[in-house]
Design an enzyme around this catalytic site. Structure first.
Site, PDB file in Angstrom:
ATOM      1  N   SER A 171      -7.763   8.943  13.841  1.00 23.42           N
ATOM      2  CA  SER A 171      -7.474   9.302  12.459  1.00 23.42           C
ATOM      3  C   SER A 171      -8.198  10.606  12.185  1.00 23.42           C
ATOM      4  O   SER A 171      -9.172  10.940  12.866  1.00 23.42           O
ATOM      5  CB  SER A 171      -7.976   8.210  11.500  1.00 23.42           C
ATOM      6  N   TYR A 208     -13.999   1.778   8.670  1.00 20.49           N
ATOM      7  CA  TYR A 208     -12.834   2.393   9.296  1.00 20.49           C
ATOM      8  C   TYR A 208     -13.225   3.691   9.993  1.00 20.49           C
ATOM      9  O   TYR A 208     -12.844   3.935  11.145  1.00 20.49           O
ATOM     10  CB  TYR A 208     -11.763   2.664   8.238  1.00 20.49           C
TER      11      TYR A 208
END
EC number: 1.1.1.105
Length: 317
Positions: free
Chosen positions: A164, A176
């Protein structure tokens, strides 16, 4: 002088353009295993590669997801259920892949499965939610990769790990970001360790896209639930006004997520089919023109830019 410089730059980009478009031969004979194909990037990539004639082995978390995918693709595509948090499931999927690819090996492994829940601050996030993100987004990637690596090595193939842009610039949702930074580190380490085996590893860093992970209704509901379950001292420290303001910021951010998932899957496809895949792909305009430049700024300046619009907690000093 300027003419020579312009000619040199033009020649460089021409050679770069030509190099990027060299495609691997005999794609119709190559097997690609993709995790997280129930929806989102994995589902679209499976259909995209199937349409191009590759032999897709799609791993779905649920049989329902697998059945829906089979209904949208050719008979070449085959599915298997896989829970990347369970070693027995990974072992079974590896054996299944081995039986399909035989001596030719596995050309492509795409570690796409991931979760993002809930969207909240580190201090509001409970240990279970943090561990779940690490298990799926990082430990799952490591275990699937190491299990499939002998098959990929046999084919001198490709490994594509979906990270990401938050694996490059940490911003909100601590668990995350930690998991995606881990994916980046694991990919870099493994790429250097196995460079002499002909295996190429690429990292895809999507920006903000509208997938199941960023479903606005579910994401905001989980954010509310996280705040509701937060200890009393947390609520007193931050205050209801802080939560309400942050909630609206997150809502606006989710509304602005890109719907063009092909920007990501095209990067994945290039990493699998190009003779010269890139080490890193930044997918999305926000990734290319905001987060990547931001990552090169002094930390104090990056901090200011990222948090300048955030509210102040009730007990801020």
């Amino acid at each position: 002088m300027w003419l020579y410089l312009a000619a040199f730059v033009g020649l460089y980009y021409l050679l770069h353009w030509y190099r990027e478009r060299q495609v691997v031969s005999h794609l119709q004979d190559k097997y690609v295993f993709i995790t997280g194909c129930d929806s989102g990037f994995g589902n679209l990539l499976a259909r995209q590669l199937d349409a191009r004639g590759l032999r897709v082995l799609a791993a779905c978390l649920t049989e329902k997801g697998a059945e829906q995918l089979r209904g949208q693709t050719s008979d070449r595509l085959e599915t298997v259920t896989l829970d990347v948090t369970k070693m027995e499931s990974i072992a079974a999927a590896t054996q299944w892949v081995k039986e399909h690819v035989g001596d030719r090996g596995l050309w492509g492994l795409v570690n796409n499965a991931g979760i993002l829940t809930p969207i909240t601050l580190c201090e509001w996030l409970n240990t279970e939610d943090s561990m779940n993100m690490l298990k799926v987004n990082l430990i799952g990637v490591i275990q699937v990769t190491l299990s499939m690596l002998p098959l990929v090595r046999r084919a001198r193939g490709r490994i594509v790990n979906v990270s990401s842009i938050l694996g490059r610039v940490a911003f909100f949702v601590g668990g995350y970001c930690v998991s995606k930074y881990g994916v980046e580190a694991f990919s870099d380490i493994l790429r250097r360790e196995i460079q002499h085996f002909g295996v190429k590893i690429s990292i895809v860093e999507p920006g903000y896209f509208r997938t199941g992970m960023t479903n606005m209704t579910q994401s905001l509901e989980r954010m509310k639930q996280s705040w509701k379950e937060a200890p009393k001292h947390i609520k007193e420290t931050y205050g209801q006004q802080y939560f309400d303001a942050l909630y609206n910021i997150m809502k606006e951010g989710l509304l602005n997520c890109s719907t063009n998932l092909n920007l990501v899957t095209d990067c994945m496809e290039h990493a699998l089919t190009s003779v010269h895949p890139r080490t890193r792909y930044s997918a999305g305009w926000d990734a290319k023109f905001f987060f990547i430049p931001l990552s090169y700024l002094p930390t104090s300046l990056a901090d200011y830019i990222l948090t300048r619009s955030w509210p102040k907690p009730a007990q801020a000093v």
